[in-house]
Scaffold this motif. Sequence first.
Motif, PDB file in Angstrom:
ATOM      1  N   LYS A   6     -37.002 -23.874  21.859  1.00 46.55           N
ATOM      2  CA  LYS A   6     -37.675 -24.798  22.783  1.00 46.55           C
ATOM      3  C   LYS A   6     -37.865 -26.156  22.108  1.00 46.55           C
ATOM      4  O   LYS A   6     -38.088 -26.255  20.897  1.00 46.55           O
ATOM      5  CB  LYS A   6     -39.035 -24.245  23.215  1.00 46.55           C
ATOM      6  N   ASN A   7     -37.773 -27.204  22.911  1.00 46.91           N
ATOM      7  CA  ASN A   7     -37.970 -28.579  22.448  1.00 46.91           C
ATOM      8  C   ASN A   7     -39.397 -28.990  22.767  1.00 46.91           C
ATOM      9  O   ASN A   7     -39.800 -28.987  23.936  1.00 46.91           O
ATOM     10  CB  ASN A   7     -36.985 -29.520  23.146  1.00 46.91           C
ATOM     11  N   VAL A   8     -40.162 -29.340  21.738  1.00 41.62           N
ATOM     12  CA  VAL A   8     -41.591 -29.600  21.883  1.00 41.62           C
ATOM     13  C   VAL A   8     -41.917 -31.022  21.436  1.00 41.62           C
ATOM     14  O   VAL A   8     -41.510 -31.452  20.350  1.00 41.62           O
ATOM     15  CB  VAL A   8     -42.422 -28.616  21.036  1.00 41.62           C
ATOM     16  N   VAL A  77     -41.656 -28.456  26.259  1.00 43.11           N
ATOM     17  CA  VAL A  77     -43.101 -28.351  26.113  1.00 43.11           C
ATOM     18  C   VAL A  77     -43.667 -29.694  25.676  1.00 43.11           C
ATOM     19  O   VAL A  77     -43.177 -30.292  24.708  1.00 43.11           O
ATOM     20  CB  VAL A  77     -43.500 -27.280  25.073  1.00 43.11           C
ATOM     21  N   LEU A  78     -44.678 -30.159  26.394  1.00 39.60           N
ATOM     22  CA  LEU A  78     -45.441 -31.352  26.013  1.00 39.60           C
ATOM     23  C   LEU A  78     -46.839 -30.900  25.628  1.00 39.60           C
ATOM     24  O   LEU A  78     -47.538 -30.278  26.438  1.00 39.60           O
ATOM     25  CB  LEU A  78     -45.514 -32.347  27.176  1.00 39.60           C
ATOM     26  N   ILE A  79     -47.262 -31.216  24.398  1.00 43.34           N
ATOM     27  CA  ILE A  79     -48.608 -30.871  23.943  1.00 43.34           C
ATOM     28  C   ILE A  79     -49.371 -32.159  23.684  1.00 43.34           C
ATOM     29  O   ILE A  79     -49.078 -32.892  22.728  1.00 43.34           O
ATOM     30  CB  ILE A  79     -48.589 -29.999  22.675  1.00 43.34           C
ATOM     31  N   ASN A  80     -50.334 -32.442  24.542  1.00 40.81           N
ATOM     32  CA  ASN A  80     -51.191 -33.618  24.384  1.00 40.81           C
ATOM     33  C   ASN A  80     -52.372 -33.234  23.493  1.00 40.81           C
ATOM     34  O   ASN A  80     -53.406 -32.761  23.969  1.00 40.81           O
ATOM     35  CB  ASN A  80     -51.681 -34.108  25.746  1.00 40.81           C
ATOM     36  N   ARG A 123     -39.453 -30.643  34.825  1.00 45.72           N
ATOM     37  CA  ARG A 123     -39.057 -29.923  36.047  1.00 45.72           C
ATOM     38  C   ARG A 123     -37.622 -29.419  35.973  1.00 45.72           C
ATOM     39  O   ARG A 123     -37.270 -28.416  36.596  1.00 45.72           O
ATOM     40  CB  ARG A 123     -39.182 -30.835  37.268  1.00 45.72           C
ATOM     41  N   GLY A 124     -36.808 -30.127  35.202  1.00 46.30           N
ATOM     42  CA  GLY A 124     -35.400 -29.763  35.117  1.00 46.30           C
ATOM     43  C   GLY A 124     -35.115 -28.599  34.192  1.00 46.30           C
ATOM     44  O   GLY A 124     -33.968 -28.149  34.085  1.00 46.30           O
ATOM     45  N   ARG A 125     -36.149 -28.100  33.505  1.00 47.96           N
ATOM     46  CA  ARG A 125     -35.974 -26.965  32.590  1.00 47.96           C
ATOM     47  C   ARG A 125     -36.300 -25.657  33.308  1.00 47.96           C
ATOM     48  O   ARG A 125     -37.163 -25.610  34.187  1.00 47.96           O
ATOM     49  CB  ARG A 125     -36.870 -27.127  31.371  1.00 47.96           C
ATOM     50  N   PRO A 126     -35.648 -24.560  32.938  1.00 51.56           N
ATOM     51  CA  PRO A 126     -35.926 -23.282  33.617  1.00 51.56           C
ATOM     52  C   PRO A 126     -37.344 -22.783  33.367  1.00 51.56           C
ATOM     53  O   PRO A 126     -37.917 -22.085  34.206  1.00 51.56           O
ATOM     54  CB  PRO A 126     -34.893 -22.329  33.013  1.00 51.56           C
ATOM     55  N   GLN A 127     -37.914 -23.144  32.233  1.00 48.63           N
ATOM     56  CA  GLN A 127     -39.291 -22.775  31.910  1.00 48.63           C
ATOM     57  C   GLN A 127     -39.877 -23.883  31.046  1.00 48.63           C
ATOM     58  O   GLN A 127     -39.289 -24.263  30.033  1.00 48.63           O
ATOM     59  CB  GLN A 127     -39.349 -21.440  31.166  1.00 48.63           C
ATOM     60  N   ALA A 128     -41.035 -24.400  31.452  1.00 49.21           N
ATOM     61  CA  ALA A 128     -41.619 -25.526  30.735  1.00 49.21           C
ATOM     62  C   ALA A 128     -43.139 -25.407  30.734  1.00 49.21           C
ATOM     63  O   ALA A 128     -43.721 -24.619  31.489  1.00 49.21           O
ATOM     64  CB  ALA A 128     -41.193 -26.847  31.379  1.00 49.21           C
TER      65      ALA A 128
END
Length: 240
Positions: A6-8, A77-80, A123-128
Amino acid sequence: MDLNDKNVLLTGGSAGIGREMARQLQAKGARVILTGRDPARLDSMRAEGFEALTADLSNAAGVDALLALLGDRPLDVLINNAGQLVDHDFRKGAPDADAADEGIYANLTAPIRLITALVPRLRGRPQAAIVNVTSGLAIAPAARQPVYCATKAGLRFYTLALREQLKDTSIQVIEALPPVVDTQMNDGNPMKKMPAEECARQIVAAIEQQRDEANIGMTRALRMVESIAPSLARRMTLRF
């Protein structure tokens, strides 16, 4: 969520909870891009194999610069996580209004702007996932930290509403509510502190387990009290 491959994007990832999350995510096979402001800390994380971007998220220019550096890379994944603790206590003297503005931007406006810019990509990822790190003080405030408490409460309610908006998409919206954690931000705080490594572990576990909310450490007890007697919860935290 399986974090392998996953790209985070992890803001505030060069120290404290963020640094520990970066290490744990990397250990699980994630590709982590982290941000921070301190050059020495960023260099240290680069030495550990991370892509570390300089980013001041206390203003619009800093957020825009980060988005430009990110380019069109894929993101799962975006982690704020980045945040600022603002000294805003009239009992000690006149607070710094400019510092309050920067804290409000870093803690609340920057996450909203990053989410707004990056939701189409997620939104374009299968799971985010979007992970917003708020605080136990988003539930009940501490008297000496009104700006921090207000911004974390604001981010909490933004997160709740965003989760409802995105419930039929591939994006899960997660809120992590840490207690007082043993980081530089809490130097001088006399309260018992959770180790940053353990706090990070519980946040990463919440992502893997796809939980909407991670009440960590003493925050679990505070949430229970607040659900039964909100005024009691406030009295417990306002003392600090």
